[in-house]
Design a protein around this motif. Structure first.
Motif, PDB file in Angstrom:
ATOM      1  N   LEU A   1       0.806  -1.222   0.000  1.00 55.55           N
ATOM      2  CA  LEU A   1       0.000   0.000   0.000  1.00 55.55           C
ATOM      3  C   LEU A   1       0.839   1.272   0.000  1.00 55.55           C
ATOM      4  O   LEU A   1       0.328   2.351  -0.287  1.00 55.55           O
ATOM      5  CB  LEU A   1      -0.986   0.010   1.170  1.00 55.55           C
ATOM      6  CG  LEU A   1      -0.521  -0.019   2.622  1.00 55.55           C
ATOM      7  CD1 LEU A   1       0.114   1.261   3.099  1.00 55.55           C
ATOM      8  CD2 LEU A   1      -1.672  -0.381   3.518  1.00 55.55           C
ATOM      9  N   PHE A   2       2.135   1.164   0.316  1.00 58.82           N
ATOM     10  CA  PHE A   2       2.989   2.349   0.238  1.00 58.82           C
ATOM     11  C   PHE A   2       3.121   2.857  -1.195  1.00 58.82           C
ATOM     12  O   PHE A   2       3.576   3.980  -1.404  1.00 58.82           O
ATOM     13  CB  PHE A   2       4.383   2.041   0.792  1.00 58.82           C
ATOM     14  CG  PHE A   2       4.493   2.068   2.298  1.00 58.82           C
ATOM     15  CD1 PHE A   2       3.414   2.383   3.108  1.00 58.82           C
ATOM     16  CD2 PHE A   2       5.700   1.771   2.914  1.00 58.82           C
ATOM     17  CE1 PHE A   2       3.525   2.408   4.488  1.00 58.82           C
ATOM     18  CE2 PHE A   2       5.817   1.792   4.304  1.00 58.82           C
ATOM     19  CZ  PHE A   2       4.735   2.114   5.092  1.00 58.82           C
ATOM     20  N   TYR A   3       2.722   2.051  -2.183  1.00 63.49           N
ATOM     21  CA  TYR A   3       3.010   2.373  -3.579  1.00 63.49           C
ATOM     22  C   TYR A   3       1.751   2.543  -4.413  1.00 63.49           C
ATOM     23  O   TYR A   3       1.771   2.362  -5.632  1.00 63.49           O
ATOM     24  CB  TYR A   3       3.928   1.277  -4.167  1.00 63.49           C
ATOM     25  CG  TYR A   3       5.118   1.046  -3.265  1.00 63.49           C
ATOM     26  CD1 TYR A   3       6.151   1.975  -3.188  1.00 63.49           C
ATOM     27  CD2 TYR A   3       5.154  -0.061  -2.420  1.00 63.49           C
ATOM     28  CE1 TYR A   3       7.211   1.792  -2.309  1.00 63.49           C
ATOM     29  CE2 TYR A   3       6.208  -0.251  -1.540  1.00 63.49           C
ATOM     30  CZ  TYR A   3       7.228   0.684  -1.480  1.00 63.49           C
ATOM     31  OH  TYR A   3       8.273   0.508  -0.597  1.00 63.49           O
ATOM     32  N   VAL A   4       0.650   2.927  -3.758  1.00 55.51           N
ATOM     33  CA  VAL A   4      -0.606   3.102  -4.497  1.00 55.51           C
ATOM     34  C   VAL A   4      -0.512   4.244  -5.506  1.00 55.51           C
ATOM     35  O   VAL A   4      -1.309   4.293  -6.447  1.00 55.51           O
ATOM     36  CB  VAL A   4      -1.804   3.322  -3.544  1.00 55.51           C
ATOM     37  CG1 VAL A   4      -2.065   2.073  -2.726  1.00 55.51           C
ATOM     38  CG2 VAL A   4      -1.594   4.540  -2.652  1.00 55.51           C
ATOM     39  N   GLY A   5       0.460   5.136  -5.344  1.00 59.02           N
ATOM     40  CA  GLY A   5       0.665   6.181  -6.336  1.00 59.02           C
ATOM     41  C   GLY A   5       1.127   5.620  -7.668  1.00 59.02           C
ATOM     42  O   GLY A   5       0.908   6.235  -8.719  1.00 59.02           O
ATOM     43  N   LYS A   6       1.759   4.451  -7.645  1.00 59.82           N
ATOM     44  CA  LYS A   6       2.191   3.798  -8.879  1.00 59.82           C
ATOM     45  C   LYS A   6       1.026   3.064  -9.535  1.00 59.82           C
ATOM     46  O   LYS A   6       0.893   3.064 -10.755  1.00 59.82           O
ATOM     47  CB  LYS A   6       3.321   2.800  -8.577  1.00 59.82           C
ATOM     48  CG  LYS A   6       4.602   3.433  -8.033  1.00 59.82           C
ATOM     49  CD  LYS A   6       5.623   2.363  -7.710  1.00 59.82           C
ATOM     50  CE  LYS A   6       6.900   2.931  -7.145  1.00 59.82           C
ATOM     51  NZ  LYS A   6       7.657   3.729  -8.141  1.00 59.82           N
TER      52      LYS A   6
ATOM     53  N   ALA B   1      -2.878  -1.696  -3.448  1.00 58.48           N
ATOM     54  CA  ALA B   1      -3.395  -1.612  -2.076  1.00 58.48           C
ATOM     55  C   ALA B   1      -4.039  -2.916  -1.620  1.00 58.48           C
ATOM     56  O   ALA B   1      -3.953  -3.281  -0.439  1.00 58.48           O
ATOM     57  CB  ALA B   1      -4.413  -0.485  -1.961  1.00 58.48           C
ATOM     58  N   PHE B   2      -4.669  -3.628  -2.533  1.00 59.29           N
ATOM     59  CA  PHE B   2      -5.390  -4.848  -2.154  1.00 59.29           C
ATOM     60  C   PHE B   2      -4.496  -5.880  -1.481  1.00 59.29           C
ATOM     61  O   PHE B   2      -4.971  -6.708  -0.712  1.00 59.29           O
ATOM     62  CB  PHE B   2      -6.043  -5.485  -3.381  1.00 59.29           C
ATOM     63  CG  PHE B   2      -7.212  -4.713  -3.918  1.00 59.29           C
ATOM     64  CD1 PHE B   2      -8.440  -4.736  -3.265  1.00 59.29           C
ATOM     65  CD2 PHE B   2      -7.088  -3.963  -5.078  1.00 59.29           C
ATOM     66  CE1 PHE B   2      -9.528  -4.026  -3.760  1.00 59.29           C
ATOM     67  CE2 PHE B   2      -8.166  -3.250  -5.581  1.00 59.29           C
ATOM     68  CZ  PHE B   2      -9.395  -3.288  -4.920  1.00 59.29           C
ATOM     69  N   PHE B   3      -3.201  -5.834  -1.761  1.00 64.43           N
ATOM     70  CA  PHE B   3      -2.319  -6.883  -1.287  1.00 64.43           C
ATOM     71  C   PHE B   3      -1.668  -6.538   0.055  1.00 64.43           C
ATOM     72  O   PHE B   3      -0.855  -7.305   0.565  1.00 64.43           O
ATOM     73  CB  PHE B   3      -1.292  -7.203  -2.378  1.00 64.43           C
ATOM     74  CG  PHE B   3      -1.965  -7.432  -3.701  1.00 64.43           C
ATOM     75  CD1 PHE B   3      -2.852  -8.488  -3.859  1.00 64.43           C
ATOM     76  CD2 PHE B   3      -1.808  -6.539  -4.753  1.00 64.43           C
ATOM     77  CE1 PHE B   3      -3.533  -8.679  -5.049  1.00 64.43           C
ATOM     78  CE2 PHE B   3      -2.477  -6.722  -5.948  1.00 64.43           C
ATOM     79  CZ  PHE B   3      -3.345  -7.793  -6.103  1.00 64.43           C
TER      80      PHE B   3
ATOM     81  N   VAL C   1      -6.794  16.146   5.709  1.00 66.71           N
ATOM     82  CA  VAL C   1      -5.609  16.377   4.888  1.00 66.71           C
ATOM     83  C   VAL C   1      -4.653  15.216   5.168  1.00 66.71           C
ATOM     84  O   VAL C   1      -3.938  15.217   6.177  1.00 66.71           O
ATOM     85  CB  VAL C   1      -4.934  17.718   5.230  1.00 66.71           C
ATOM     86  CG1 VAL C   1      -3.708  17.938   4.356  1.00 66.71           C
ATOM     87  CG2 VAL C   1      -5.928  18.863   5.098  1.00 66.71           C
ATOM     88  N   PRO C   2      -4.661  14.170   4.313  1.00 69.45           N
ATOM     89  CA  PRO C   2      -3.829  12.999   4.592  1.00 69.45           C
ATOM     90  C   PRO C   2      -2.385  13.213   4.158  1.00 69.45           C
ATOM     91  O   PRO C   2      -2.109  13.950   3.198  1.00 69.45           O
ATOM     92  CB  PRO C   2      -4.486  11.911   3.744  1.00 69.45           C
ATOM     93  CG  PRO C   2      -5.050  12.646   2.578  1.00 69.45           C
ATOM     94  CD  PRO C   2      -5.461  14.001   3.090  1.00 69.45           C
ATOM     95  N   THR C   3      -1.477  12.564   4.855  1.00 74.02           N
ATOM     96  CA  THR C   3      -0.075  12.585   4.452  1.00 74.02           C
ATOM     97  C   THR C   3       0.545  11.244   4.775  1.00 74.02           C
ATOM     98  O   THR C   3       0.244  10.638   5.799  1.00 74.02           O
ATOM     99  CB  THR C   3       0.695  13.729   5.154  1.00 74.02           C
ATOM    100  OG1 THR C   3       2.055  13.722   4.735  1.00 74.02           O
ATOM    101  CG2 THR C   3       0.634  13.599   6.661  1.00 74.02           C
ATOM    102  N   GLN C   4       1.381  10.753   3.862  1.00 74.94           N
ATOM    103  CA  GLN C   4       2.079   9.490   4.084  1.00 74.94           C
ATOM    104  C   GLN C   4       3.489   9.796   4.558  1.00 74.94           C
ATOM    105  O   GLN C   4       4.250  10.477   3.869  1.00 74.94           O
ATOM    106  CB  GLN C   4       2.114   8.656   2.801  1.00 74.94           C
ATOM    107  CG  GLN C   4       2.791   7.304   2.979  1.00 74.94           C
ATOM    108  CD  GLN C   4       2.422   6.323   1.878  1.00 74.94           C
ATOM    109  OE1 GLN C   4       1.341   5.772   1.857  1.00 74.94           O
ATOM    110  NE2 GLN C   4       3.336   6.109   0.946  1.00 74.94           N
ATOM    111  N   ILE C   5       3.823   9.332   5.736  1.00 77.83           N
ATOM    112  CA  ILE C   5       5.124   9.582   6.354  1.00 77.83           C
ATOM    113  C   ILE C   5       5.726   8.232   6.727  1.00 77.83           C
ATOM    114  O   ILE C   5       5.028   7.359   7.243  1.00 77.83           O
ATOM    115  CB  ILE C   5       4.981  10.466   7.608  1.00 77.83           C
ATOM    116  CG1 ILE C   5       4.424  11.847   7.231  1.00 77.83           C
ATOM    117  CG2 ILE C   5       6.306  10.618   8.345  1.00 77.83           C
ATOM    118  CD1 ILE C   5       4.080  12.715   8.425  1.00 77.83           C
ATOM    119  N   ALA C   6       7.002   8.051   6.480  1.00 78.53           N
ATOM    120  CA  ALA C   6       7.678   6.797   6.821  1.00 78.53           C
ATOM    121  C   ALA C   6       7.573   6.546   8.321  1.00 78.53           C
ATOM    122  O   ALA C   6       7.586   7.501   9.123  1.00 78.53           O
ATOM    123  CB  ALA C   6       9.138   6.858   6.397  1.00 78.53           C
TER     124      ALA C   6
END
Length: 328
Positions: free
Chosen positions: A64-69, A74-76, A157-162
């Motif tokens: 899911l970290f790579y849904v931008g690609k 995400a399903f996996f 306002v979502p943000t993805q942070i490591a």
């Protein structure tokens, strides 16, 4: 094998070390996988990029970290209001799940295998209470994957942070709230020291399947018995990781509450709105992304059947026994 998780997360990164040890045992010391924590050789959110390019042979990272690609990835790991850990295992092993995962990862020159599961996660840490949908408006929330798109439709306002950067971002006020995994890992990150309201459940992560991402050429060049050793070790970790979280989350939650965390449940109107927006988003995404539609069509049918079955036995049992045990 770079991981997306820091070394101090001893269940998640610890599973990388277990994989390495077990593969070494199964191959009588002939095949070694060397794990590295997040950021040591590859940034936490770029593990797939490193595997795809062949910079590293394999990696440990949630899809899911790579849904931008590709949002179908995400399903996996998990999707909002998706299947729990047991149901995911059933779909991956005896439904179309694993074949669809490998099909979806192939354009990224990557072979995918499941790598442990956290079980249902918590809903995160908030500086102030969420009593209604209105309280979500404008909230800066660290949330990963497709869930960010759902929360955005609710005004967040979502943000993805490591993972390793969540604490400083929350401490500095870059974000107002953050979700990670559950009591055991959240305690290690110290999130309760900054935000005291702890929400449940993490309806966007009813399970969270890790990913073993391996460069296609590297995977195909392995002798068959080495591939079998990796698959066997990963299957063992699927059981072991969930067991560790189930054993260690309850005492961690008690410690967090003793130290001031205030447990809260999501308001029903938030859950209802999130359900509507999530399913509207799935349908919209499916209408413009053929691979997403293909995976969603399989996932949705399997999920709905699983939900009906679990209502008959599992849910009926839990609805009585869990409150009864709490009262006694």
């Amino acid at each position: 094998m770079p991981s997306s998780f820091p070394r101090n997360l001893d269940v998640l990164f610890g599973s990388c070390e277990k994989l390495s040890q077990r593969v070494l045992q199964l191959t009588e010391g002939r095949f070694r996988i060397s794990p590295f924590p997040a950021g040591e050789i590859i940034p936490a959110l770029q593990v797939l990029d490193g595997v795809q390019a062949g910079t590293v042979e394999c990696g440990h990272s949630p899809a899911l970290f790579y849904v931008g690609k590709d949002p179908a990835l995400a399903f996996f790991t998990c999707i909002p209001f998706g299947m729990n850990a047991r149901q995911m295992s059933a779909w991956l092993r005896y439904g179309d799940g694993l074949a669809l995962a490998q099909e979806t990862f192939r354009p990224f020159n990557t072979h995918f295998l499941p790598f442990g599961d956290t079980g249902t996660q918590m809903g995160g840490w908030f500086r102030r209470e969420i009593r209604s949908l209105e309280d979500l408006k404008g909230l800066k929330f660290r949330v990963a994957g497709f869930a960010g798109n759902v929360f955005e439709r609710l005004g967040v306002v979502p943000t993805q942070i490591a993972p390793g950067d969540i604490y400083p971002a929350l401490e500095r006020g870059v974000i107002d709230a953050a979700e990670f995994i559950g009591p055991y890992d959240d305690e290690k990150l110290g999130l309760n020291r900054i935000a005291r309201f702890y929400y449940a459940p993490g309806f966007w992560e009813p399970s969270s399947r890790g990913g073993f991402l391996v460069n296609l050429r590297a995977w195909e060049s392995l002798p068959p018995h080495y591939r079998f050793a990796v698959e066997t070790a990963l299957a063992e970790i699927d059981i072991d990781q969930s067991a560790r979280y189930d054993a260690w989350n309850p005492p961690a939650l008690r410690r967090l509450i003793a130290n001031g965390a205030q447990l809260r449940a999501w308001p029903r109107e938030v859950l209802q709105a999130a359900w509507r927006e999530a399913h509207a988003l799935y349908d919209e995404t499916a209408s413009r992304n053929p691979q997403f539609k293909k995976v969603w069509d399989s996932y949705r049918v399997f999920r709905n059947e699983q939900f009906q079955w679990f209502r008959v036995a599992e849910s009926a049992y839990e609805a009585f026994a869990f409150p009864a045990a709490a009262q006694s």
